[in-house]
Design an enzyme around this catalytic site. Structure first.
Site, PDB file in Angstrom:
ATOM      1  N   ASP A   2      -2.265   9.885   1.896  1.00 36.65           N
ATOM      2  CA  ASP A   2      -2.429   8.634   1.165  1.00 36.65           C
ATOM      3  C   ASP A   2      -2.565   7.485   2.168  1.00 36.65           C
ATOM      4  OD1 ASP A   2      -2.638   7.120  -1.109  1.00 36.65           O
ATOM      5  OD2 ASP A   2      -0.484   6.948  -1.432  1.00 36.65           O
ATOM      6  N   GLU A  38      -7.307   9.952   1.964  1.00 40.02           N
ATOM      7  CA  GLU A  38      -7.683   8.839   1.113  1.00 40.02           C
ATOM      8  C   GLU A  38      -8.074   7.744   2.111  1.00 40.02           C
ATOM      9  OE1 GLU A  38      -5.807   6.267  -2.536  1.00 40.02           O
ATOM     10  OE2 GLU A  38      -4.662   6.381  -0.671  1.00 40.02           O
TER      11      GLU A  38
END
Length: 358
Positions: A2, A38
């Site tokens: 993330d 991401e």
């Protein structure tokens, strides 16, 4: 990972040669697992799609936005859709990277679920207690006639078709498809696109008791997954650039783009005033052909094929208008020219391969 760019920031900001990235790729354990970024964070120059080194895959946010907007009926997106269907080579085809580096998705844990994407024009985050200020405003969604839940059959039918369009596009695109858990069974957050704080029915996943429409969509999704696994032509290891296939006649290329009249797409065809329809022909190493007709217009379109392709026997693979989906040659024969219904995708496979080069 993330917010992955945060781990590759050094003195001058994001650096694709950052020590942390080098360390991961040299680690005896981490270098052998799937590394997915991401590729954006909240810092300056935080959007780094395509800039991670070979060995990494990345969430392709451009794919998400373009596919949503295209099927919503927006104009001027045909060139972008053409690139994204082929693995976004303009972003990832460099430094030895492969099509699988593009992680294609329509929905993710943030934002609307797939069912909400076709059921709401706007976010409905009142239950989060932030006055509706939280959550993304650029959802590129459409409710197709009524905001939220409805009993209107015509609206529900169109929403189901759009769900199938998204799912078919995802699994027929080069790259790595990513499916948000629950989308295959119609999970809804009732229009909330930021349900991080909800421990209610809004954020739970129901394993059983799915409505008839959602059960049918589950079967469609299963078939799309099986179709992709059965035909590796939709998961190429190299980017497609319209090159001749080795061992076959020179006119047999790895990718061919067609206008509805069966002529090859020219540069001007991609940039007409309102192009929302195109066909692509893929060929595998055996010479078998696959054709995908895409029609985001609000009216049906007739597609013709070049004479050499029209002469082949074709089996239907997918028709999102009625939910037909087949993983192999068991589908019905598809006659040409092909009438593709409004706002739908039709795909077919040739029953016989092209002859090899003499």
């Amino acid at each position: 990972f993330d917010l992955a760019p945060a781990m590759a920031r050094e003195g001058a900001g994001f650096d694709k040669s950052a020590a942390w990235l080098d360390a991961v790729l040299q680690d005896p354990v981490l270098s052998k697992v799937k590394l997915i970024a991401e590729p954006w964070d909240l810092g300056p120059d935080g959007y780094q799609v395509g800039n991670f080194p070979p060995g990494w895959a990345e969430w392709n946010g451009r794919y998400r936005d373009n596919v949503r907007s295209f099927w919503r009926g927006e104009s001027g997106l045909l060139p972008a859709i053409g690139r994204d269907l082929l693995g976004s080579a303009d972003i990832f085809d460099h430094s030895g990277r492969k099509p699988w580096a593009s992680v294609n998705f329509v929905t993710a844990h943030d934002g609307f679920t797939l069912k909400d994407l076709v059921s709401y024009n706007h976010k409905h985050n009142e239950a989060n207690g932030e006055g509706g200020r939280d959550g993304h405003d650029d959802n590129r969604s459409w409710n197709w006639g009524q905001e939220g839940e409805t009993d209107e059959v015509s609206i529900l039918d169109l929403r189901d078709r759009m769900r199938r369009n998204f799912m078919a596009t995802l699994y027929l695109s080069q790259g790595t498809p990513m499916l948000l858990m629950g989308d295959e069974v119609g999970r809804t957050q009732f229009g909330n696109n930021n349900a991080y704080c909800q421990d209610t029915e809004m954020s739970w996943l129901s394993w059983t008791g799915h409505a008839e429409r959602d059960a049918a969509f589950l079967e469609f999704t299963k078939t799309m997954i099986a179709l992709r696994k059965s035909h590796p032509v939709f998961a190429q290891r190299k980017f497609l650039h319209g090159n001749p296939l080795p061992g076959h006649a020179e006119d047999l290329k790895d990718i061919l783009w067609l206008r509805p009249d069966g002529e090859s797409m020219g540069q001007a065809d991609w940039h007409e005033a309102d192009p929302k329809t195109v066909a692509l022909v893929l060929s595998d190493h055996t010479g078998k052909r696959f054709v995908v007709f895409i029609n985001a217009f609000s009216q049906a379109m007739e597609y013709r094929l070049p004479a050499s392709l029209a002469a082949l026997p074709w089996s239907l693979l997918v028709n999102t208008a009625d939910g037909s989906a087949f993983a192999d040659l068991s589908g019905p024969h598809l006659d040409t020219p092909v009438m593709v219904p409004e706002r739908s995708l039709v795909a077919a496979v040739s029953r016989t391969p092209a002859p090899a080069a003499p």
